[in-house]
Structures are given as C-alpha cells and as structure tokens.
Enzyme design. Structure first.
Site, PDB file in Angstrom:
ATOM      1  N   ASP A   8       0.852  -1.188   0.000  1.00 57.70           N
ATOM      2  CA  ASP A   8       0.000   0.000   0.000  1.00 57.70           C
ATOM      3  C   ASP A   8       0.889   1.239   0.000  1.00 57.70           C
ATOM      4  OD1 ASP A   8      -2.123   1.996   1.176  1.00 57.70           O
ATOM      5  OD2 ASP A   8      -3.219   0.155   0.797  1.00 57.70           O
ATOM      6  N   HIS A  68      -3.892   6.052   3.629  1.00 57.43           N
ATOM      7  CA  HIS A  68      -4.555   4.826   3.173  1.00 57.43           C
ATOM      8  C   HIS A  68      -3.983   3.599   3.868  1.00 57.43           C
ATOM      9  CE1 HIS A  68      -5.772   1.676   0.175  1.00 57.43           C
ATOM     10  NE2 HIS A  68      -6.865   2.409   0.163  1.00 57.43           N
ATOM     11  N   SER A  97     -11.073  -1.867  -0.606  1.00 55.87           N
ATOM     12  CA  SER A  97      -9.836  -2.033   0.173  1.00 55.87           C
ATOM     13  C   SER A  97     -10.170  -2.355   1.618  1.00 55.87           C
ATOM     14  CB  SER A  97      -8.990  -0.757   0.118  1.00 55.87           C
ATOM     15  OG  SER A  97      -8.337  -0.612  -1.114  1.00 55.87           O
TER      16      SER A  97
END
Length: 692
Positions: free
Chosen positions: A186, A226, A386
């Site tokens: 990520d 994120h 996700s």
C-alpha cells in the site's frame, strides 16, 4: 529497493553517437542524471555485440499484452516473462542480449529489475519500437506493457476525527491472529499510531511511480493515510479484526494512491525472497489495489499462492465485472467485494463495488472507522473494497492462527462456509451478473468451532463461452480441490450439455454451446475430501426408447454427480441425467440420443443420497436443498426439455432454471424437478464426535 521511475520518451540514435553519449564525460553525466548508471549496457555492448551480430532470427512465438484501459497504460516500460522451464541465469543473459541488440539498432534500454524468486523474467525500460525484436528472443514467453494500479478506498469524511467506539469485551477472538504475519502492499504506514504501535514493521521496500504533474516523490511519512487506515482495520487495538496479528508494510503506492503493476510485482518478489530466506508461519498478503487485467500480475499471484501464501485483494470500486481487473481476476487470490451496514452492495458516487464470478465473497466496506494519519490518536471513516479486503485478511489471520496447517483451498472454503448467506439484495447488480455473483458476507466462525469434520464444497463458474455452435466453456477447481460434479447454464436454453474431462492432470467441467445459442457457462462443484479417488463412467447414446443409463460399478464408489452432452441440436423431450430415488441408487439416466456421464468417487466413509423436488408444470425456478450435516455435490434438472436453462448449486441448494413458458407461446405442461445429490463423510463425522 529503489524507486521505479516514470516513463519517458525514447529516440533511436546512430550507433557512433550512442557510444559517444554513453562514454563521453558530459554525455555520461547527463544521461546518468536522467536514467541512472548505464555501465551495464556498456559492458553488454563490449562483450556481446560482435557475438550476436550474426545470431539467427527466431520466429516470434511470444505474445504481447497490454491493459485494456488506455488511460492506465504505461508504454515504455515492459515486463518480459520467460518460459517456465528457463533457468534463472537466462533471465540476466536474455536481458543483456536485448540491450546489446537494441544498441546495435541505436536504441537506449535500461534493465530496471531482474526477477529470480517470483517468476523468470525482467523489467525493462525501452522504446515500443523494440517489441518485435524482444518477442523474437529465445526463452521469451510473453511481454506485458506496464500499467497503473490504484488504491481502492474512497474517503467518507476526511475532516471528521472519530474516536474508536468498540469495547474490548465485545470482541475477544481466540489467539487474535498472533501466529500469522500479514504483508500490506500500500502507501506507507504511520507506525506510531496508538492503534498499531508495536504491531507494524515498516520495511525499507519502496517501488512507486512519480506523482502525476510532478517530478518528485513526497516523503512516505507525508502520505500514509490509506495504509495506516487499512493496518488499523486488520490488526488495530480497538477497531481491528485480528488484534494479535503482526503486520509488515511495503510501499507500492505513491501519495496519490497510484502504483504500477511492475512495482507491485517487485514487492511480491520481495515477499517471496523473505519467505525463502527466513521461513515463518502462515503468511497473508493484502493487496488493497486494482488495475486492468494483467496476465503477468495474475501469474505472479499464482506462483506466490502455490508457495503457501494466502493473498487477499480488493474486488475494485468500478461497479463493474471484477474479472476485468487484476489481481481480482486471479483464481488463486481471495477477491472481496464491499457491503454496507445493511449488508447491501456499497455505492460510491456513480460507482461502487465490483461484482461477478471472480468475487469470492463480500465484507464490510462502507463508513469503516480506523486509524488516521492526522495524528497518533486520530480516527477516520473510509469506504471501499480495500476496507472490505482488510476485514477478510483479518479473518483469514484469525483462522490460520487457530489452524495453521490450513491450505489456501481449505481457508477459502471455510470463509465461504461461515459467511452470512442470501442477505444481499441482488437487484443492485446487473441482471446478467446476479446468478454469477456470490450472495455471501464474510463472518468469523464460532470461536470454539473446528470444521475439520465438514465436507466443504463451493460452486465455480466459468467465463461465458462464445456464441458459435462449437464454442465451449471450462470451469476449473483449485489445486487442492476435487471436482465432484459438472453442470451447465445458458440464458437462451440452447446448449449441448456438459461433461467432466481430464486436462493437465486435473478434472475440469466443459459445457457446450448449441447452434443459435448466445453462449454457455460451465459450473463446477469443487469440494475438499481427504483421500478421495474419483472417476467418470460414460455410456454412449443408447438409441433405445428406454434412454441411456450409466452407474458406478466399482465397489465402494458412490455417485456424486451426473452430466450429459449430445450432438443433435434439439433433443425434443430430452431427459438429462438424474439420480432417481427409486430403482438403482447409483445410476444416471438420460435421453437415448445423449452420452451420459457418472462421476463416481471413493473416500473413507463417504455416503451419498438423493433429494428431488418437482412441480406439476414448468416454473422459472425449482429448488431442493440438502439437510444440515449433508453437503450438496451434484445438481441436475429433470426432465430438462428446451425450456430448461440449466442447473447450478447455490451454497447447499440445487437450483434449476427454466424459461417462462408464457413468453414462449408453449403449451407444455411437463413437470420440472430439481434433483440434488447430498453427501457426507461418516469418517469425518465420527472424528468430530470423538473430539467432542
């Protein structure tokens, strides 16, 4: 690991000028500033130029692939994949050969990475003019143009900082995933956040592209929102699923949530190399990203899965068929769609969760509270597939911690078995995708439950065949699963049946389209059964009024499924193979002009029985289900005239679909029935009772 640079334009240069630029001080410095050290290319020129001048040309048997979504393409960077049997030393030799032959033609090239542990091949930056040359090189299997991948989260409310609302006594799963290592590919992670502090190791791996509109990379610490949120969902102290799981972070997405297929491949190889150097317990790899369909990405996932690694990925946020994206389309990856608090598919503006046969199950993916990188005690709400994939990665860590010996196939079957069934409103999906999309929402198993005694089965749909008469579709089970039955489905009803056949040492389900048909699906029933031995017995068309019959004649073998196929276009009163409750218990019966196939299996304590449910006149759907403790292995229609579209299994229920006769003008009053074959293993049940 160095950062992969973005694409640039390339121009062919005369060879003397090329050498001058490479060897001259000013030219060398200028080129190094832009593209790095070219010493390797100079050595390749000196050592191989003369030797390859007269090398014979090879016919181009390799293939070229690129992303179907043009805006996501990255021309100028290519993954060159060598054939399976190629020795690892050939990767570097082939790369040098490409550089030398390109230099002879006046082109600059740069080898960005050579793969050794994941797959044979290398990553090269070069002009597209060199593709024909590269495809003709010995050992090359295929070449794929690099493309972008993207984080699959949509911020629900970035301004709101929310404290965690979970109480510690509400969620106390056994072991908490402490025996499992989770790799997260990520953005970077804020490792000092109180949710994940002490649980995350940020590796030094980084392979990200430049941000759009810039010529630089922001520091990882400046764009870790994120990754931080997903790390908290997986193993956060308050809002995490597997609170005891360790997590390792690899940075493959830049501050804009954008990465490349090639960068992610290098990350997967980093994991494989780490696994080889220092073997540990169960590994889960979370891929909360999506790009266009990529053959090489899927192949890399297959390699890692066969090495014992569990891969979990986001289905994608494009409100589209997940099979059009990678790694969601890879069969060896557990692909997760997103649902909201009402167990309905997540809508994200004009888009939403992906769907279709490549999705394994859904999980919470809307308004998910997790760690925020705004501060070490901040929380934020985010939505997307996700987040859904992070939930399933956490559940997988929990299951593997409780049963570390589970294979990928066993883990996937358990995730499906313990999911909430039939809770999603299928009307949200496109009509042609509803039957293909699993109506499953992930859930943890009971804390005291060990499912080793259960006979697990799942349904696997093939891709849709073409519309030609000879078109076929093939459905395959996973490596550790056994194909116990095969059926087919056609929306037009025009099909020529199905059969089980051997392909590459594995049994597969093949369905046949018919003339005038719109295509057909093959549907495999894939099961986990220890020490199973299966075979197929076939009876050719009998040509007699009594029909064609076949049975399991080997001692100890039981019937787990029936199938049939035929060459004529219209069987008229075609009766497909069925196991009747009366008469011979191990017999399939079908139309006299059809070949009938019986799937017969032997395993310790395996027993099967038949259930049939019929109605006096054709209906659009007829179902029959197996009782608790029994597992559906076979599903057939009876009798199966041209009104019958096909049969398929949904969880433990056999579904037979027919056309609405009121719309066809038919006056047929012929009854339609669904016939289920239900099996269980007495051996597994007894073992479970002894444990209790």
């Amino acid at each position: 690991m160095g950062t992969v640079s973005s694409r640039r334009s390339w121009w062919p240069l005369p060879l003397p000028l090329l050498l001058l630029l490479l060897l001259g001080p000013a030219g060398a410095r200028a080129q190094e500033d832009e593209d790095g050290d070219y010493e390797e290319l100079v050595l390749a020129l000196r050592s191989e130029e003369d030797g390859l001048a007269d090398a014979p040309e090879h016919g181009a048997t390799a293939t070229f692939h690129r992303c179907a979504k043009d805006p996501w393409r990255l021309p100028g960077t290519y993954v060159v994949v060598l054939k399976e049997e190629t020795h690892r030393s050939q990767s570097e030799r082939t790369a040098r050969r490409l550089q030398a032959q390109a230099a002879r033609r006046g082109y600059l090239t740069k080898i960005l990475h050579v793969f050794h542990h994941l797959l044979p091949g290398f990553l090269v930056k070069m002009s597209g003019d060199l593709l024909e040359l590269a495809l003709k090189l010995p050992h090359v299997d295929y070449i794929e143009e690099d493309s972008s991948v993207f984080a699959q989260s949509i911020p629900w409310n970035l301004e709101r900082i929310t404290p965690a609302r979970y109480r510690a006594d509400e969620y106390q799963p056994p072991k908490g995933g402490s025996l499992v290592e989770v790799y997260l590919l990520d953005t970077s992670i804020q490792s000092d956040h109180r949710e994940i502090e002490g649980r995350v190791m940020v590796t030094d791996f980084e392979s990200v592209p430049e941000e759009d509109g810039t010529r630089f990379h922001r520091q990882a610490s400046k764009c870790d929102s994120h990754g931080t949120h997903l790390a908290g969902v997986v193993s956060g102290r308050d809002a995490g699923v597997a609170k005891g799981a360790g997590l390792r972070s690899l940075r493959v997405l830049n501050c804009q949530g954008k990465g490349t297929v090639s960068g992610t491949l290098i990350g997967l190889e980093f994991i494989r190399k780490s696994q080889l150097v220092q073997p540990v317990g169960p590994l889960v790899v979370l891929l909360p990203l999506a790009g266009g369909y990529s053959r090489v990405f899927n192949a890399a996932c297959q390699r890692l899965a066969r090495a014992g690694v569990v891969l979990v990925t986001a289905a994608g946020n494009f409100r589209d068929d997940a099979c059009l994206y990678s790694p969601a389309s890879a069969p060896e990856v557990i692909t997760v769609g997103a649902t909201n608090a009402q167990d309905q598919p997540v809508t994200l503006g004009t888009l939403g969760t992906n769907f279709g046969r490549c999705v394994d199950l859904f999980a919470p993916g809307e308004d998910i509270i997790g760690a925020s990188s705004d501060c070490s005690t901040c929380f934020v709400s985010r939505s997307g597939t996700s987040q859904a994939a992070a939930h399933v990665a956490g559940i997988a860590a929990m299951m593997l911690s409780a049963e570390p010996e589970l294979t990928l196939a066993e883990l996937r079957q358990r995730l499906i078995h313990f999911s909430a069934k039939d809770v999603i409103n299928e009307a949200w999906f496109p009509e042609d995708q509803r039957v293909l999309t699993p109506n499953l929402v992930a859930a943890l198993p009971p804390s005291t439950h060990r499912a080793g005694w259960q006979l697990f089965c799942r349904t696997v749909w093939s891709a849709h065949s073409g519309p030609t008469r000879m078109a076929t579709a093939v459905a395959r089970c996973a490596q550790d699963e056994e194909l116990l039955s095969c059926s087919s489905f056609s929306r037009s009803g025009k099909r020529r049946g199905e059969r089980i056949e051997a392909q590459g040492g594995k049994r597969v389900c093949r369905a046949h389209n018919a003339f005038g048909g719109e295509g057909v699906y093959a549907i495999a029933r894939c099961c986990l059964l220890p020490q199973v031995n299966c075979s197929v017995h076939t009876a050719p068309p009998a040509g007699a009024s009594m029909g064609t019959r076949v049975h399991c004649h080997q001692q100890g073998h039981v019937l787990t499924g029936c199938s049939s196929h035929w060459e004529v276009e219209d069987l008229g009163t075609h009766k497909p193979p069925v196991l009747r409750p009366r008469g011979q218990p191990n017999q399939c019966v079908g139309h006299r002009e059809a070949s009938i196939h019986a799937s017969c299996c032997h395993a310790p304590g395996l027993e099967c029985k038949v259930k049939e449910h019929g109605i006096p006149a054709p209906q659009e759907q007829v179902i029959v289900a197996c009782e608790d403790g029994w597992t559906l292995t076979g599903c057939s229609p009876l009798p199966g005239t041209s009104h019958v579209l096909g049969a398929y299994a949904v969880d433990n229920t056999c579904v037979v679909r027919s056309r609405d006769v009121s719309t066809t003008g038919s006056t047929s009053k012929e009854a339609v029935a669904a016939v289920a074959i239900c099996c269980r293993s007495r051996h597994l049940v007894q073992a479970s009772q002894e444990l209790q």
